[in-house]
Structures are given as C-alpha cells and as structure tokens.
Design a protein around this motif. Structure first.
Motif, PDB file in Angstrom:
ATOM      1  N   ALA A  18       0.838  -1.202   0.000  1.00 45.02           N
ATOM      2  CA  ALA A  18       0.000   0.000   0.000  1.00 45.02           C
ATOM      3  C   ALA A  18       0.868   1.244   0.000  1.00 45.02           C
ATOM      4  CB  ALA A  18      -0.925  -0.006   1.219  1.00 45.02           C
ATOM      5  N   ALA A  19       1.938   1.224   0.808  1.00 48.13           N
ATOM      6  CA  ALA A  19       2.842   2.375   0.850  1.00 48.13           C
ATOM      7  C   ALA A  19       3.511   2.573  -0.502  1.00 48.13           C
ATOM      8  CB  ALA A  19       3.892   2.176   1.938  1.00 48.13           C
ATOM      9  N   LEU A  20       3.942   1.461  -1.119  1.00 48.03           N
ATOM     10  CA  LEU A  20       4.592   1.557  -2.433  1.00 48.03           C
ATOM     11  C   LEU A  20       3.636   2.111  -3.477  1.00 48.03           C
ATOM     12  CD1 LEU A  20       6.658  -1.746  -2.572  1.00 48.03           C
ATOM     13  CD2 LEU A  20       7.513   0.594  -2.470  1.00 48.03           C
ATOM     14  N   LEU A  21       2.402   1.631  -3.427  1.00 52.60           N
ATOM     15  CA  LEU A  21       1.406   2.072  -4.393  1.00 52.60           C
ATOM     16  C   LEU A  21       1.105   3.561  -4.220  1.00 52.60           C
ATOM     17  CD1 LEU A  21      -0.451   0.806  -6.600  1.00 52.60           C
ATOM     18  CD2 LEU A  21      -2.264   0.811  -4.870  1.00 52.60           C
ATOM     19  N   ALA A  22       0.908   3.967  -2.963  1.00 55.56           N
ATOM     20  CA  ALA A  22       0.575   5.367  -2.696  1.00 55.56           C
ATOM     21  C   ALA A  22       1.717   6.274  -3.139  1.00 55.56           C
ATOM     22  CB  ALA A  22       0.291   5.566  -1.203  1.00 55.56           C
ATOM     23  N   VAL A  23       2.935   5.944  -2.711  1.00 55.94           N
ATOM     24  CA  VAL A  23       4.079   6.797  -3.054  1.00 55.94           C
ATOM     25  C   VAL A  23       4.330   6.765  -4.560  1.00 55.94           C
ATOM     26  CG1 VAL A  23       6.571   7.075  -2.791  1.00 55.94           C
ATOM     27  CG2 VAL A  23       5.147   6.652  -0.791  1.00 55.94           C
ATOM     28  N   GLY A  24       4.206   5.577  -5.160  1.00 54.73           N
ATOM     29  CA  GLY A  24       4.403   5.474  -6.605  1.00 54.73           C
ATOM     30  C   GLY A  24       3.434   6.362  -7.364  1.00 54.73           C
ATOM     31  N   SER A  25       2.167   6.379  -6.947  1.00 51.30           N
ATOM     32  CA  SER A  25       1.186   7.205  -7.663  1.00 51.30           C
ATOM     33  C   SER A  25       1.494   8.685  -7.472  1.00 51.30           C
ATOM     34  CB  SER A  25      -0.243   6.938  -7.179  1.00 51.30           C
ATOM     35  OG  SER A  25      -0.373   5.651  -6.682  1.00 51.30           O
ATOM     36  N   LEU A  78      21.204  -3.746  -5.286  1.00 53.98           N
ATOM     37  CA  LEU A  78      21.288  -4.661  -6.432  1.00 53.98           C
ATOM     38  C   LEU A  78      20.312  -4.229  -7.529  1.00 53.98           C
ATOM     39  CD1 LEU A  78      21.664  -8.104  -4.620  1.00 53.98           C
ATOM     40  CD2 LEU A  78      23.427  -6.797  -5.843  1.00 53.98           C
ATOM     41  N   LEU A  79      19.129  -3.780  -7.099  1.00 55.86           N
ATOM     42  CA  LEU A  79      18.134  -3.323  -8.070  1.00 55.86           C
ATOM     43  C   LEU A  79      18.656  -2.112  -8.850  1.00 55.86           C
ATOM     44  CD1 LEU A  79      15.199  -3.271  -9.237  1.00 55.86           C
ATOM     45  CD2 LEU A  79      14.630  -1.714  -7.371  1.00 55.86           C
ATOM     46  N   VAL A  80      19.208  -1.135  -8.099  1.00 52.73           N
ATOM     47  CA  VAL A  80      19.709   0.065  -8.768  1.00 52.73           C
ATOM     48  C   VAL A  80      20.874  -0.296  -9.683  1.00 52.73           C
ATOM     49  CG1 VAL A  80      20.831   2.298  -8.408  1.00 52.73           C
ATOM     50  CG2 VAL A  80      18.926   1.629  -6.952  1.00 52.73           C
ATOM     51  N   ARG A  81      21.743  -1.218  -9.225  1.00 53.10           N
ATOM     52  CA  ARG A  81      22.869  -1.622 -10.048  1.00 53.10           C
ATOM     53  C   ARG A  81      22.389  -2.262 -11.352  1.00 53.10           C
ATOM     54  NH1 ARG A  81      27.925  -5.662  -9.395  1.00 53.10           N
ATOM     55  NH2 ARG A  81      26.316  -7.246  -9.586  1.00 53.10           N
ATOM     56  N   ALA A  82      21.400  -3.148 -11.220  1.00 50.96           N
ATOM     57  CA  ALA A  82      20.869  -3.807 -12.414  1.00 50.96           C
ATOM     58  C   ALA A  82      20.257  -2.775 -13.363  1.00 50.96           C
ATOM     59  CB  ALA A  82      19.827  -4.846 -12.006  1.00 50.96           C
ATOM     60  N   LEU A  83      19.529  -1.813 -12.784  1.00 50.33           N
ATOM     61  CA  LEU A  83      18.893  -0.777 -13.601  1.00 50.33           C
ATOM     62  C   LEU A  83      19.932   0.044 -14.349  1.00 50.33           C
ATOM     63  CD1 LEU A  83      16.054   0.834 -11.444  1.00 50.33           C
ATOM     64  CD2 LEU A  83      15.837  -0.250 -13.678  1.00 50.33           C
ATOM     65  N   VAL A  84      20.972   0.454 -13.605  1.00 53.43           N
ATOM     66  CA  VAL A  84      21.965   1.341 -14.188  1.00 53.43           C
ATOM     67  C   VAL A  84      22.757   0.633 -15.281  1.00 53.43           C
ATOM     68  CG1 VAL A  84      24.059   2.622 -13.656  1.00 53.43           C
ATOM     69  CG2 VAL A  84      22.115   2.787 -12.145  1.00 53.43           C
ATOM     70  N   PHE A  95      12.313   8.242 -11.857  1.00 56.11           N
ATOM     71  CA  PHE A  95      11.813   9.046 -10.741  1.00 56.11           C
ATOM     72  C   PHE A  95      10.871   8.218  -9.866  1.00 56.11           C
ATOM     73  CE2 PHE A  95       9.168  12.425  -8.848  1.00 56.11           C
ATOM     74  CZ  PHE A  95      10.151  13.291  -8.403  1.00 56.11           C
ATOM     75  N   VAL A  96       9.960   7.486 -10.511  1.00 56.37           N
ATOM     76  CA  VAL A  96       8.977   6.712  -9.749  1.00 56.37           C
ATOM     77  C   VAL A  96       9.655   5.545  -9.017  1.00 56.37           C
ATOM     78  CG1 VAL A  96       6.923   5.253  -9.935  1.00 56.37           C
ATOM     79  CG2 VAL A  96       7.042   7.385 -11.216  1.00 56.37           C
ATOM     80  N   ILE A  97      10.562   4.854  -9.715  1.00 54.58           N
ATOM     81  CA  ILE A  97      11.273   3.744  -9.054  1.00 54.58           C
ATOM     82  C   ILE A  97      12.053   4.268  -7.856  1.00 54.58           C
ATOM     83  CG2 ILE A  97      13.122   2.044  -9.320  1.00 54.58           C
ATOM     84  CD1 ILE A  97      12.256   1.727 -12.226  1.00 54.58           C
ATOM     85  N   SER A  98      12.735   5.383  -8.067  1.00 51.02           N
ATOM     86  CA  SER A  98      13.514   5.987  -6.994  1.00 51.02           C
ATOM     87  C   SER A  98      12.625   6.359  -5.804  1.00 51.02           C
ATOM     88  CB  SER A  98      14.226   7.212  -7.568  1.00 51.02           C
ATOM     89  OG  SER A  98      14.478   8.141  -6.591  1.00 51.02           O
ATOM     90  N   ALA A  99      11.464   6.926  -6.095  1.00 51.48           N
ATOM     91  CA  ALA A  99      10.534   7.289  -5.025  1.00 51.48           C
ATOM     92  C   ALA A  99      10.066   6.051  -4.263  1.00 51.48           C
ATOM     93  CB  ALA A  99       9.326   8.026  -5.614  1.00 51.48           C
ATOM     94  N   MET A 100       9.879   4.946  -4.982  1.00 52.95           N
ATOM     95  CA  MET A 100       9.382   3.739  -4.312  1.00 52.95           C
ATOM     96  C   MET A 100      10.468   3.111  -3.435  1.00 52.95           C
ATOM     97  SD  MET A 100       7.004   2.372  -7.411  1.00 52.95           S
ATOM     98  CE  MET A 100       6.039   1.059  -6.716  1.00 52.95           C
ATOM     99  N   ILE A 101      11.743   3.240  -3.859  1.00 52.77           N
ATOM    100  CA  ILE A 101      12.821   2.770  -2.978  1.00 52.77           C
ATOM    101  C   ILE A 101      12.860   3.647  -1.721  1.00 52.77           C
ATOM    102  CG2 ILE A 101      15.308   2.400  -2.775  1.00 52.77           C
ATOM    103  CD1 ILE A 101      15.374   1.937  -5.796  1.00 52.77           C
TER     104      ILE A 101
END
Lengths: 341, 288
Positions: free
Chosen positions: A90-97, A178-184, A217-223
């Motif tokens: 729920a927190a991820l969804l709210a912040v993501g939106s 690890l997620l950010v590394r994979a993304l980058v 931006f959204v991924i970063s906000a969710m982290i």
C-alpha cells in the motif's frame, strides 16, 4: 577516479561482512543506530538514481520517505501491528502514484526549475500533513506496533526484535542496491545517463527521454518509500518533519559526500554523515553550525566527495594527472556510470 | 460574502502579494543575473525580522530598527558575495543548492545563539498604529495600508531602476547574455556584488516590514522561501514583471483560498503552480 571494479567489489564484500557481523559485537544502542543508518543509506541510494545517474536534482525525496511512513501509520490498527503484506504494498502504491504525478509535472521543466518545482511539491505534502488534521497535524502520528511479518499464524520475523529488524534493514538496502545496479547497467540505465549528458542527442537518437526519466523518478521514489516505511516502523512515530525539505537537502549532502557516480557512494556518504552528526550531537551544543560549515567546506574543497578524498590519498597509479581531478567531466562520468558501478 | 469582507480580503491578498514580490524579485534577480540559485534567501527574510525585533526592543524605535536591520543585511550580502557566492558562479546547480543549504544551517544556528528561539512581536511605529475608516463601514489597520503603499513604492522603484537606469540596462543585458555583457567591458563583478546584496536586502526588508503584522519566529524563512520559489516558477525565472504577476496571483489565491476553501487552502497554491506548469513549463513570462 581510480577505483577499479575489483577494488569496489572488495570494498563491498568487506562492508557487507562488517554489517552482518555488527549485531554480534556491538551493544544494542549501536545496532539500532546502524538500522537507522542503513535506512538513510537506502534513501540516499534512491535519490542518487535520479541525481547521480539522471542528472535531476530532486528536493522532494523526503516527502516520499515520510509519506510511506504515514501510510504505515494509517494502516496500523489500534491494538496490533499492520500486516506487512498489506501495508508495504500500500505504501509503495501510494508513493508510486504520488511520485508519478509530481514527476510528470516536474519533468516538464529543466535544471533549476526542476529543483524549485520538486522542492515546492515536496513542501505541499509537508503542509498537507502539517496544516490539516490528517495524521495528527503537526504533532504527528504514533505507531505503537511494528508491522507483522507473518505467514498464516507463523511469525516469520519478529520486527520488535532489534537485531531481526537490523537484518531486515540490511536485506532491504542490499536488495535496493542490487536493483539500482541492475537498472543502471541495463539499456534503460544507459539511456538515463545519456539523457543526462546530452538531452538533445538522446532525443534525436530516439530515446523516450521523458518516459525514461519519469520511470527512474517513480522507481527511486518507491525505494525511498521502503526506507521511509521501515524508518517509521523503527521510530514508532511519523511527523511532518520527516517530509520536509531539510531532510531532502541532508540526503543530497549524503549523496555528494559519498560520490554521485557509484552505487556504493551514497551508502558510504549516508553512513559517514550520520556518524559525524552523532559524534557532533553528543559533543557540541550548536552542532548544526558545524554541520553547515562542513557542508560548505564539502562544496568548496571536496566537490567529488569522499571518493575524491580517497583518490587524493591513494598512490597515483597512472601518470596522466587525472587522479585528483574532480569527477565531473562529462565523458569520464559516462564511462564510470556505465562501467564502474 | 458581502462587499465589505470582499474588499478587506482583496486588500489583504494584494498586500500579501506585494510582500511576496519583494522577496521573490530579489531571488529572481540573483538567479537571472548571477545564475546562482540561493536557498538561503528565505533565511534573510527571517534574519531581517529578528534584527528588526532586536533593535526595536533595545531602542524602542521602529524607524531605527528598519534602517539598522536593512543596513546589516545589505553588508552581510556584500560579505557573503565576496566570500562564497563569487566562487559559485558557473558551478553546477547541485553545488549551489548544497552551499546555500550549508549557509541556512549556519545562519539559523547563529540566529539561535544570538536571539534564541522564542517567538516575538514587533510594535508598529506609533504614528502608524490603529485603524482607519476607509468608508462608513470599512475600517482597516493603518500599518497594513502603509505596508501596501510602501511595497507599491518599492515595486515601482525596482521597475524604474531596471527599466530606466544605466544600472538596470546592465542588469537586463547581464540576464540576457552574461558573456557578451562581460566582453563589452561591463564591470560585472561589481554588478554581481550589488545585485546579490540588493537581493538579500529586499528579502530582509520584507521580513522587517512584515514583523509588526506577523510574529517573528524561527521557521518563518522556510515558508517564505518555498512561496517565493512558487512565485518565480509562476512568473518565469529572471523576469521581474513575471515575479510581480506571480506574487499577486499567489497572494490573492492564498487569501481567498483561506476564505472559500479553508480545508484545502494550504495546497491550493500548488494546484495553481501545477496548472501553470502544465500550460507553460517556463512560467508565465519565462523564456522557452
């Protein structure tokens, strides 16, 4: 900078081994402090995805951090903890939106405008909780019970236990790194860096720059939201100050202190700044004055952060005189961002 | 809402907008000319108010407080430009954000050491105390009215300096093309210094003038900083007329928002900002 991938890997291994061993050797207070530091490191890591790799100086990440805490607060029942299976998504969804809306509006602007607009939208969320009755207004909201990590009737991990909580924070941070590394390292990350270096060229090469930036931006906000969720759980409390821009700016200091062009940098920066603050707080009455002076000194003397310091102290391995260079030259940074993470 | 309440709110909104303009015009000039983003701008608004309170409570004279606080702020602006800001010109925005954040921490802590963290009130000068009957039924505090007049005068002066004087010409040329202006032999370092100190002084002046109708408190600069950013975003960076339009728009939105939509008034100005950004991402009078 001089650090090779192998060196960086060794440093990671040492840091990881130290952090796994910490609860066995350190007293309880330090385990709690370390948990807090790990979560702040996660916030810095998330911010670096947009600032370091995206070139987008966001000043609203504290708002995402705090908002996730409020979601946990709202979903925590009177007499027990919230189920982590419901509260965290729920927190991820709210912040993501929210981040999608703020990002879509802010990313229409460039450079300095982006800084001001993210700052303003972050403060909007601050005032939303500060001025209205939502979440207890300026007094904030108590979270008496930590979220419950259960499967059926079985408690998987008891978050009330400080050591268990510490390991959860560690796992979350490592997972985020690890997620950010994979993304980058993915084509997505390369496109993000390319847009930072030369937006016009990236556009003419056919990259959907706006969409790439918005996604980052959204991924970063969710982290940031995951960090905020667990921070609120740890403090047992969430207040508007957790959303304020002073925290956003402090996290930015962590990122720059550690060095922007790596995954490890912001983590080291966060731990270094928090450690420094902890020492200052216990020894100096007006420690914020010193913190301010340190930030100013960082800007003038050490714009490349601790990485620059390490490079200056390390013996020169190449004779080209680049070792002590400030790592802001564009071509060097692209190369680093792509290969030396 | 009857006509009287409407008129009072209209006056309040315009007055608020004029104060916002003073702060935001300094911010936008410093950015437009020096290319430096200054998050510490709001801290000088707060400092102006605290200095005014300190001098007024010692001397009992608001006029002395006004002159003294303004002079101190201007000198601090000169000093800061010489020590820090000069070195930030041409650096990336991130470095400028960090430097001004560091300055905020230092200024805020020094303020606390010097003046404490109590909330204070400043009395308006005795000859501006009380209320005045504007019509049979409409009375309005004299100080607020004087504040409106003073801010209007200052706004006119700012426009005159920028549009009509040689200094203004140089300022406009600098905002347009820094390198070309420098190449033409304009003593830019000097212009930069006075623009920065002038911007700081405008922020402090707003704080001093507002002190008698507001309270003087530690966080007052933060709120003002965010609002002046919104004004600059609305109007367009570097545009003083844009700042004027943005400030009035924001002042009226905020004041009438509090009357008509008290529940959501605190986020109404951000809705306004979002709307303008959707329509014109560079602000109303901003260059594309």
């Amino acid at each position: 900078m001089t650090r090779s991938p192998a060196n960086s890997g060794a440093l990671c291994a040492v840091l990881l081994a130290l952090s796994v061993a910490l609860p066995f050797v350190a007293p309880g207070y330090y385990v709690q402090f370390a948990s807090k530091a790990l979560l702040m490191a996660m916030l810095a890591l998330s911010l670096n995805l947009v600032v370091g790799f995206g070139g987008l100086v966001s000043l609203c990440h504290a708002a995402f951090f705090g908002l996730a805490g409020y979601v946990l607060g709202f979903l925590t029942p009177e007499g027990s903890g919230a189920s982590i299976w419901i509260a965290l998504p729920a927190a991820l969804l709210a912040v993501g939106s929210v981040a999608a809306v703020i990002g879509a509006l802010s990313l229409r602007t460039r450079g300095i405008y982006f800084i001001m607009v993210t700052l303003a939208f972050g403060e909007m969320l601050f005032y939303l909780f500060h001025d209205t009755k939502i979440g207890g207004g300026s007094d904030g909201l108590y979270i008496y019970f930590k979220p419950e990590f259960t499967l059926g009737a079985l408690t998987l991990i008891d978050l009330e236990d400080a050591t268990a909580f510490y390991y959860i924070a560690l796992v979350a941070l490592v997972g985020a790194a690890l997620l950010v590394r994979a993304l980058v390292r993915s084509p997505f990350g390369h496109a993000l860096v390319a847009a930072r270096e030369n937006e016009r060229r990236a556009l003419s090469l056919g990259f959907p720059v706006f969409r790439i930036r918005l996604t980052a931006f959204v991924i970063s906000a969710m982290i940031a939201a995951v960090a905020g969720f667990f921070s609120a759980a740890q403090f047992g409390f969430v207040a508007p100050q957790m959303l304020g821009w002073h925290l956003s700016a402090s996290v930015l200091v962590m990122v720059v202190l550690g060095g922007m062009s790596s995954i490890l940098g912001p983590i080291v920066g966060a731990i270094a700044l928090l450690g420094l603050e902890e020492v200052l707080k216990s020894s100096v009455e007006h420690w914020k004055l010193l913190k301010g002076l340190i930030v100013i000194a960082l800007v003038f003397a050490l714009p490349g952060g601790l990485q620059q310091l390490a490079a200056m102290l390390a013996p020169r391995r190449t004779g080209d005189g680049r070792d002590s260079d400030v790592p802001t030259q564009a071509p060097a940074r692209v190369k680093e961002a792509i290969t030396h993470v | 809402m009857d006509a009287i309440t409407f008129a009072v709110q209209l006056l309040n909104g315009v007055q608020y907008g004029l104060v916002l303009f003073l702060v935001a015009s300094g911010l936008t000039l410093v950015f437009g000319i020096l290319g430096v983003i200054n998050l510490a701008h709001g801290a000088f608004y707060m400092l102006g108010a605290y200095l005014a309170w300190a001098i007024a409570s010692q001397t009992g004279s608001f006029t002395l407080a006004l002159i003294g606080a303004l002079a101190i702020s201007f000198l601090m602006g000169i000093l800061l430009e010489e020590i820090f800001v000069k070195r930030m010109i041409g650096r990336d925005h991130l470095a400028q954000v960090l430097l001004s954040f560091g300055l905020i921490l230092v200024i805020d802590e020094l303020r606390q050491i010097a003046f404490g963290k109590d909330v204070h009130a400043v009395a308006p000068p005795s000859w501006l105390a009380g209320s005045i009957q504007l019509t049979d039924v409409l009375s309005y505090p004299v100080y607020r009215l004087a504040l409106c007049v003073a801010c209007l005068g200052l706004a006119a002066a700012i426009f005159y300096v920028i549009q009509k004087t040689r200094l203004g010409m140089v300022i406009r040329a600098g905002a347009e093309n820094r390198d070309m202006t420098r190449a033409l032999g304009v003593p830019f370092d000097l212009v930069n210094r006075y623009v920065f100190a002038g911007g700081i002084a405008l922020a402090a002046l707003a704080g001093i003038l507002v002190a008698p109708i507001s309270t003087v408190f530690p966080g007052m600069g933060d709120g003002m900083l965010i609002l002046s950013f919104v004004v600059v975003v609305l109007g367009g960076i570097g545009s003083v007329p844009g700042a004027a339009i943005g400030a009035l728009l924001l002042g009226l939105t905020d004041t009438f928002g509090k009357v008509f939509f008290p529940q959501v008034s605190s986020i109404l100005i951000y809705v306004l900002m979002a709307g303008v950004l959707l329509w014109r991402p560079n602000g109303l009078l901003g260059k594309a």
